[in-house]
Design a protein around this motif. Structure first.
Motif, PDB file in Angstrom:
ATOM      1  N   SER A 128      -1.720 -10.224  -0.739  1.00  0.00           N
ATOM      2  CA  SER A 128      -2.430  -9.313  -0.222  1.00  0.00           C
ATOM      3  C   SER A 128      -2.509  -9.211   1.287  1.00  0.00           C
ATOM      4  CB  SER A 128      -4.086  -9.400  -0.945  1.00  0.00           C
ATOM      5  OG  SER A 128      -4.545 -10.558  -0.442  1.00  0.00           O
ATOM      6  N   TYR A 129      -2.340 -10.300   1.773  1.00  0.00           N
ATOM      7  CA  TYR A 129      -2.417 -10.305   3.406  1.00  0.00           C
ATOM      8  C   TYR A 129      -1.048  -9.814   3.930  1.00  0.00           C
ATOM      9  CZ  TYR A 129      -2.052 -12.903   7.912  1.00  0.00           C
ATOM     10  OH  TYR A 129      -1.477 -13.131   9.298  1.00  0.00           O
ATOM     11  N   ARG A 130       0.052 -10.008   3.180  1.00  0.00           N
ATOM     12  CA  ARG A 130       1.207  -9.503   3.663  1.00  0.00           C
ATOM     13  C   ARG A 130       1.263  -7.817   3.418  1.00  0.00           C
ATOM     14  NH1 ARG A 130       3.429 -13.650   6.095  1.00  0.00           N
ATOM     15  NH2 ARG A 130       3.259 -15.473   4.751  1.00  0.00           N
ATOM     16  N   PHE A 183       0.890  -1.220  -0.272  1.00  0.00           N
ATOM     17  CA  PHE A 183       0.007  -0.227  -0.021  1.00  0.00           C
ATOM     18  C   PHE A 183       0.975   1.086   0.041  1.00  0.00           C
ATOM     19  CE2 PHE A 183      -2.784  -2.945   2.181  1.00  0.00           C
ATOM     20  CZ  PHE A 183      -3.856  -3.171   1.130  1.00  0.00           C
ATOM     21  N   SER A 184       0.472   2.352  -0.470  1.00  0.00           N
ATOM     22  CA  SER A 184       1.211   3.538  -0.715  1.00  0.00           C
ATOM     23  C   SER A 184       1.108   4.490   0.408  1.00  0.00           C
ATOM     24  CB  SER A 184       0.929   4.404  -2.036  1.00  0.00           C
ATOM     25  OG  SER A 184      -0.642   4.654  -2.169  1.00  0.00           O
ATOM     26  N   PHE A 185      -0.152   4.284   1.302  1.00  0.00           N
ATOM     27  CA  PHE A 185      -0.514   5.100   2.473  1.00  0.00           C
ATOM     28  C   PHE A 185      -0.235   4.472   3.748  1.00  0.00           C
ATOM     29  CE2 PHE A 185      -4.133   3.069   0.324  1.00  0.00           C
ATOM     30  CZ  PHE A 185      -4.290   2.194   1.299  1.00  0.00           C
ATOM     31  N   ASP A 186      -0.182   5.241   4.693  1.00  0.00           N
ATOM     32  CA  ASP A 186       0.313   4.597   6.106  1.00  0.00           C
ATOM     33  C   ASP A 186      -0.982   4.742   6.939  1.00  0.00           C
ATOM     34  OD1 ASP A 186       2.917   4.709   7.906  1.00  0.00           O
ATOM     35  OD2 ASP A 186       1.039   5.329   9.038  1.00  0.00           O
ATOM     36  N   GLY A 226     -13.880  -6.082  -1.018  1.00  0.00           N
ATOM     37  CA  GLY A 226     -12.886  -7.035  -1.503  1.00  0.00           C
ATOM     38  C   GLY A 226     -13.269  -7.457  -2.812  1.00  0.00           C
ATOM     39  N   MET A 227     -12.237  -8.395  -3.483  1.00  0.00           N
ATOM     40  CA  MET A 227     -12.599  -8.853  -4.749  1.00  0.00           C
ATOM     41  C   MET A 227     -12.362 -10.560  -4.888  1.00  0.00           C
ATOM     42  SD  MET A 227      -9.363  -7.917  -6.895  1.00  0.00           S
ATOM     43  CE  MET A 227      -9.565  -8.651  -8.559  1.00  0.00           C
ATOM     44  N   ALA A 228     -12.999 -10.945  -5.819  1.00  0.00           N
ATOM     45  CA  ALA A 228     -12.870 -12.321  -6.125  1.00  0.00           C
ATOM     46  C   ALA A 228     -11.707 -12.426  -7.218  1.00  0.00           C
ATOM     47  CB  ALA A 228     -13.761 -13.003  -6.948  1.00  0.00           C
ATOM     48  N   ASP A 261      -1.293 -12.205  -5.497  1.00  0.00           N
ATOM     49  CA  ASP A 261      -2.589 -11.743  -5.837  1.00  0.00           C
ATOM     50  C   ASP A 261      -2.234  -9.956  -5.888  1.00  0.00           C
ATOM     51  OD1 ASP A 261      -2.386 -11.425  -2.989  1.00  0.00           O
ATOM     52  OD2 ASP A 261      -4.620 -11.685  -2.800  1.00  0.00           O
ATOM     53  N   PRO A 262      -1.438  -9.749  -6.834  1.00  0.00           N
ATOM     54  CA  PRO A 262      -1.251  -8.053  -6.692  1.00  0.00           C
ATOM     55  C   PRO A 262      -2.307  -7.254  -7.088  1.00  0.00           C
ATOM     56  CG  PRO A 262      -0.147  -9.437  -8.461  1.00  0.00           C
ATOM     57  CD  PRO A 262      -0.505 -10.336  -7.569  1.00  0.00           C
ATOM     58  N   ARG A 263      -3.258  -7.940  -8.048  1.00  0.00           N
ATOM     59  CA  ARG A 263      -4.312  -7.237  -8.625  1.00  0.00           C
ATOM     60  C   ARG A 263      -5.317  -6.827  -6.978  1.00  0.00           C
ATOM     61  NH1 ARG A 263      -8.866  -7.790 -12.661  1.00  0.00           N
ATOM     62  NH2 ARG A 263      -9.407  -9.697 -11.827  1.00  0.00           N
ATOM     63  N   ARG A 264      -5.501  -7.891  -6.209  1.00  0.00           N
ATOM     64  CA  ARG A 264      -6.196  -7.732  -5.015  1.00  0.00           C
ATOM     65  C   ARG A 264      -5.739  -6.455  -4.231  1.00  0.00           C
ATOM     66  NH1 ARG A 264      -7.014 -12.624  -3.344  1.00  0.00           N
ATOM     67  NH2 ARG A 264      -9.121 -12.890  -4.107  1.00  0.00           N
ATOM     68  N   THR A 265      -4.438  -6.584  -4.008  1.00  0.00           N
ATOM     69  CA  THR A 265      -3.773  -5.452  -3.086  1.00  0.00           C
ATOM     70  C   THR A 265      -4.073  -4.189  -3.833  1.00  0.00           C
ATOM     71  OG1 THR A 265      -1.948  -6.937  -2.689  1.00  0.00           O
ATOM     72  CG2 THR A 265      -1.671  -4.733  -2.371  1.00  0.00           C
ATOM     73  N   ARG A 266      -4.195  -4.029  -5.258  1.00  0.00           N
ATOM     74  CA  ARG A 266      -4.538  -2.696  -5.973  1.00  0.00           C
ATOM     75  C   ARG A 266      -5.852  -2.497  -5.746  1.00  0.00           C
ATOM     76  NH1 ARG A 266      -0.480  -4.026  -9.554  1.00  0.00           N
ATOM     77  NH2 ARG A 266      -1.904  -5.353 -10.842  1.00  0.00           N
ATOM     78  N   TYR A 267      -6.553  -3.414  -5.621  1.00  0.00           N
ATOM     79  CA  TYR A 267      -8.170  -3.181  -5.166  1.00  0.00           C
ATOM     80  C   TYR A 267      -8.316  -2.534  -4.098  1.00  0.00           C
ATOM     81  CZ  TYR A 267     -13.263  -4.322  -4.997  1.00  0.00           C
ATOM     82  OH  TYR A 267     -14.638  -4.277  -4.424  1.00  0.00           O
ATOM     83  N   TYR A 268      -7.727  -3.130  -2.889  1.00  0.00           N
ATOM     84  CA  TYR A 268      -7.808  -2.641  -1.781  1.00  0.00           C
ATOM     85  C   TYR A 268      -7.233  -1.322  -1.509  1.00  0.00           C
ATOM     86  CZ  TYR A 268      -9.519  -7.088   0.299  1.00  0.00           C
ATOM     87  OH  TYR A 268     -10.283  -8.019   0.715  1.00  0.00           O
ATOM     88  N   GLU A 269      -5.985  -1.029  -2.252  1.00  0.00           N
ATOM     89  CA  GLU A 269      -5.377   0.131  -2.323  1.00  0.00           C
ATOM     90  C   GLU A 269      -6.377   1.399  -2.608  1.00  0.00           C
ATOM     91  OE1 GLU A 269      -1.807   1.280  -1.964  1.00  0.00           O
ATOM     92  OE2 GLU A 269      -2.221   3.320  -2.985  1.00  0.00           O
TER      93      GLU A 269
END
Ligand code: FCB
Length: 453
Positions: A441-443, A18-21, A369-371, A378-386
């Motif tokens: 994404s958990y990491r 994530f790019s934020f804190d 969240g996303m399927a 799952d980098p796409r999921r991390t981006r979704y959360y971001e």
């Protein structure tokens, strides 16, 4: 803001971060994960009664691959390691649901002692690990015995539900940080009684109209019961969509307005204002329960917080079929593995709209969240959360009082009519071995949340 580089270094591992804190959300903001009983527990022996999802999923044609929740993630046995995962991810809170048929197998009457023990241990397990319990009373697993008596179509469900709510408040209320009555009343009523996609699988306008009112009447009745039993911090969880027209034509804009009434305003209006949208009370007039207006004060009982589940938008065009008020069309945006468009702006818009037009009580994003296709990278999921967490920050900048965010879901799990084929987890589940493997994404959440609590 931290740079992506320092966030990665903090997490001690590569991959999309994530790019934020977390400090950008303020010290009080709650980060959590969400699950639901039928989707993860399994453990159907031990005195649990049958639910509508057991028979619905056993009926060929209802669920992808004939999958059922019989085993699910075997969380009934493996809950200690699942709670460890929540703690180790750095999350503050866990949104889980009680299974009504595990606590009261016939829906009313006798209580199952093994069910009480299970939730006792689960809640104590959260508290021991410093995780705040956010409970949901009803996440779709209605006891079959109550469906036999008409389920959500029967007004008596308000009393059955209130008695169950009282049991939960008496046994667990002092240890729960927050309690929601119902998860996603649109799904309970319309998806399950008009579209026939979820249990009990009705496709009937009268069934739907009655369920649409009774689900909110039962909610308000349970709020009274919970308060009377001393439970605190009460809310409900709505699934909202951003309803938009497929084109700029007047007909499509009207269609989007009707879609918005059906999906969003029925529930927001009922709960926050004691009023249903006029276009729906007209459409449903022959089918609504008689004198439903008398219940609106109960429907709109004051709440302490409102939960919003957000996944995507709805795109509408005017209907070409007689009798069908509107049609939904497929949109052009990038889609998740379940085919839902990715649209973070819709989350900002909804949060701002709810806080401007409906209520100033604290808001929580109770699911998002996303399927994604199977795998633990799952980098796409991390981006979704971001992008959706940024959408929350944007809503807060516009004065929406959003106090927390729950990722759906901790684990890959039983995705209702999609069975095990659609995976929403931060943690991968191998259903043959029940082995859990944290995904990237958990990491990313770990990197965001660790050491900054
Ligand atoms: C929501 C449900 C939840 C899960 C997600 C993907 O509608 O509340 O149980 O299935 O969708």
């Amino acid at each position: 803001m931290l740079s992506a580089e320092s966030a990665t270094a903090r997490a001690g591992r590569g991959g999309v971060m994530f790019s934020f804190d977390r400090r950008d959300f303020g010290p009080e903001f709650i980060f959590g994960v969400a699950t639901a009983a039928y989707q993860i527990e399994g453990g159907q022996g031990d005195g649990r009664g049958p639910s509508i999802w057991d028979s619905f999923s056993a009926t060929p044609g209802n669920v992808h691959n004939g999958d059922t929740g019989r085993e699910a993630c075997d969380h009934y046995r493996l809950w200690p390691q699942d709670l460890d995962l929540i703690r180790d991810g750095g999350f503050d809170a866990y949104r889980f649901s009680f299974a009504w048929p595990r606590l009261i197998p016939e829906g009313t009457g006798a209580v199952n002692p093994a069910g009480l023990d299970f939730y006792d241990r689960l809640i104590d397990g959260m508290l021991e690990r410093g995780i705040k319990p956010y409970a949901t009373l009803y996440h779709w697993d209605l006891p079959s015995a109550l469906q036999d008596r008409g389920g959500w179509m029967n007004r008596d469900i308000a009393g059955w539900f209130a008695d169950y709510a009282t049991l939960v408040a008496e046994k667990f209320g002092d240890r729960l940080h927050a309690t929601a009555t119902i998860n996603e009343p649109w799904c309970v009523a319309f998806l399950s009684h008009y579209l026939g996609v979820h249990a009990p699988g009705y496709r009937d306008l009268r069934a739907a109209a009655r369920a649409m009112h009774h689900v909110l009447f039962a909610h308000g009745t349970a709020v009274d019961a919970l308060r009377a039993a001393g439970a605190k911090n009460l809310g409900i969880v709505l699934n909202l969509e951003k309803s938009e027209p497929a084109t700029d034509s007047e007909a499509d804009r009207d269609a989007a307005g009707f879609g918005d009434a059906l999906f969003n305003r029925w529930y927001l209006g009922g709960i926050c204002k004691g009023q249903y949208p006029a276009e729906l009370t007209e459409w449903l007039a022959p089918y609504l329960p008689e004198d439903y207006q008398r219940d609106m004060e109960v429907v709109s009982r004051p709440l302490d917080w409102l939960g919003i589940n957000y996944y995507t938008r709805g795109l509408y065009k005017a209907s070409s079929q007689p009798g069908r008020p509107v049609e939904r069309v497929e949109g052009p945006l990038e889609k998740t593995d379940i085919g839902w468009e990715i649209y973070p702006q819709g989350l900002t818009d909804l949060l701002v709209r709810v806080s401007r037009e409906y209520t100033r009580i604290p808001l929580y994003v109770t699911e998002n969240g996303m399927a994604e296709v199977e795998g633990d990278d799952d980098p796409r999921r991390t981006r979704y959360y971001e992008d959706h967490l940024k959408a929350v920050l944007a809503a807060r900048a516009e004065d929406a009082d959003v106090r927390g965010y729950f990722a759906w879901s901790l684990l890959d799990n039983y995705e209702w009519a999609e069975g095990y084929a659609k995976r929403f987890g931060l943690v991968h589940v191998d259903y043959a071995t029940q082995r859990r493997t944290p995904k990237s994404s958990y990491r990313a959440f770990q990197g965001l949340l660790h050491n900054t609590r």
